[in-house]
Design an enzyme around this catalytic site. Structure first.
Site, PDB file in Angstrom:
ATOM      1  N   ASP A  26       0.840  -1.174   0.119  1.00  0.00           N
ATOM      2  CA  ASP A  26      -0.004   0.013  -0.056  1.00  0.00           C
ATOM      3  C   ASP A  26       0.820   1.416  -0.085  1.00  0.00           C
ATOM      4  OD1 ASP A  26      -2.378   1.289  -0.203  1.00  0.00           O
ATOM      5  OD2 ASP A  26      -2.665   1.328   2.189  1.00  0.00           O
ATOM      6  N   GLY A  29      -0.133   5.456  -4.603  1.00  0.00           N
ATOM      7  CA  GLY A  29      -0.720   6.804  -4.875  1.00  0.00           C
ATOM      8  C   GLY A  29      -0.105   7.822  -4.065  1.00  0.00           C
ATOM      9  N   ARG A  39      -0.880   9.194 -10.368  1.00  0.00           N
ATOM     10  CA  ARG A  39      -0.978   7.957  -9.281  1.00  0.00           C
ATOM     11  C   ARG A  39      -0.531   6.619 -10.022  1.00  0.00           C
ATOM     12  NH1 ARG A  39      -4.075   7.570  -4.940  1.00  0.00           N
ATOM     13  NH2 ARG A  39      -4.509   5.431  -5.052  1.00  0.00           N
ATOM     14  N   ASN A  74     -10.868  -2.665  -5.158  1.00  0.00           N
ATOM     15  CA  ASN A  74     -10.257  -1.618  -5.952  1.00  0.00           C
ATOM     16  C   ASN A  74     -11.010  -1.201  -7.142  1.00  0.00           C
ATOM     17  OD1 ASN A  74      -6.688  -2.968  -4.823  1.00  0.00           O
ATOM     18  ND2 ASN A  74      -8.093  -1.304  -4.262  1.00  0.00           N
TER      19      ASN A  74
END
Ligand code: IPE
Ligand code: IPE
Ligand code: MG
Length: 239
Positions: A26, A29, A39, A74
């Site tokens: 993670d 972005g 991103r 997502n």
């Protein structure tokens, strides 16, 4: 400083029986935002980091790695970002034949994926069977969905009562031991529908680093942290 810190990461992996590490990759972005980049550039940098980190984990003897590449949630992102992630994944899969030591598995629901992409995934899985290290790439993966599909697979076998073993046999990860260590980068303290069943007794490690910034030194630190923990499995420490 803990007592393990002088030993090599490979020795610690062996000694602590760290067989399976699972990453929630993670922060792509935010990494890009901080650099005034789109991103998508973060996902590209994240893909490069992913290759380096997986190779490093293999080099220190971690036999199984699982990475969260795209969750069932997502799809809620803008189509342009979803398309960019899928393009990167497809490119990775088409170029992955330079990895000679890794057996690839894609875990998740392939139904909504493009036919071409599914064909590439299957080919890579078939071409890499029997290699020494196992990499699971979680793609359109969600832990709750995985459990439901496993229950449905048991029902399709005609079962009216199921055991934990029945269910485990139908999980996408049936070929692996449970993760010993689940790592999340990107500063968030949650598991976002990842390996819900499998991580019942996993150790957790949360890193403030954004995924593209992760380095082998960070993995060494995770290994040291893991090796210093006492896993009790509900029992008591050995005297
Ligand atoms: C993880 O990075 C990659 C995917 C979810 C595909 P993010 O894209 O979630 O990055 P942040 O959390 O927005 O920084
Ligand atoms: C988890 O990250 C999924 C992947 C890394 C692929 P997210 O960025 O999607 O998780 P949330 O939305 O912050 O929980
Ligand atoms: Mg995120």
């Amino acid at each position: 400083m803990n007592t393990f810190s002088q030993e090599s990461p490979a020795a610690l992996v062996e000694k602590s029986a760290l067989r399976h590490i699972a990453f929630i990759m993670d922060g792509n972005g935010r990494w890009a935002n901080a650099r005034m980049l789109p991103r998508e550039a973060g996902h590209k940098a994240g893909a490069d980091t992913f290759k380096k980190i997986v190779r490093y984990c293999c080099s220190i003897g971690i036999r199984y790695c699982t990475v969260y590449a795209f969750s069932t949630e997502n799809w809620n992102r803008p189509k342009a970002e979803v398309d960019a992630i899928m393009r990167l994944l497809d490119k990775f899969v088409r170029e992955a034949d330079d990895e000679k030591e890794i057996e690839f598995h894609f875990i998740g629901d392939r139904t909504p994926l493009a036919k071409d992409m599914c064909a590439h995934l299957e080919k890579l899985e078939n071409d890499t069977r029997g290699r020494p290290y196992v990499l699971n790439i979680a793609l359109n993966y969600g832990g709750r969905g995985e459990i439901v599909q496993a229950v449905n697979a048991c029902l399709a076998e005609g079962k009216t009562q199921i055991t934990k073993e029945d269910l485990t046999r139908h999980l996408y990860t049936a070929h692996c031991p449970d993760p010993d260590l689940v790592v999340r980068t990107g500063k968030e303290l949650r598991i976002s529908n990842y390996l819900l069943w499998q991580s019942a007794y996993a150790e957790y490690y949360f890193s403030d680093k954004m995924w593209p910034d992760l380095t082998p030194d960070d993995i060494d630190e995770m290994v040291r942290s893991f090796a210093g923990r006492k896993r009790r499995w509900g029992g008591l420490d050995k005297a």
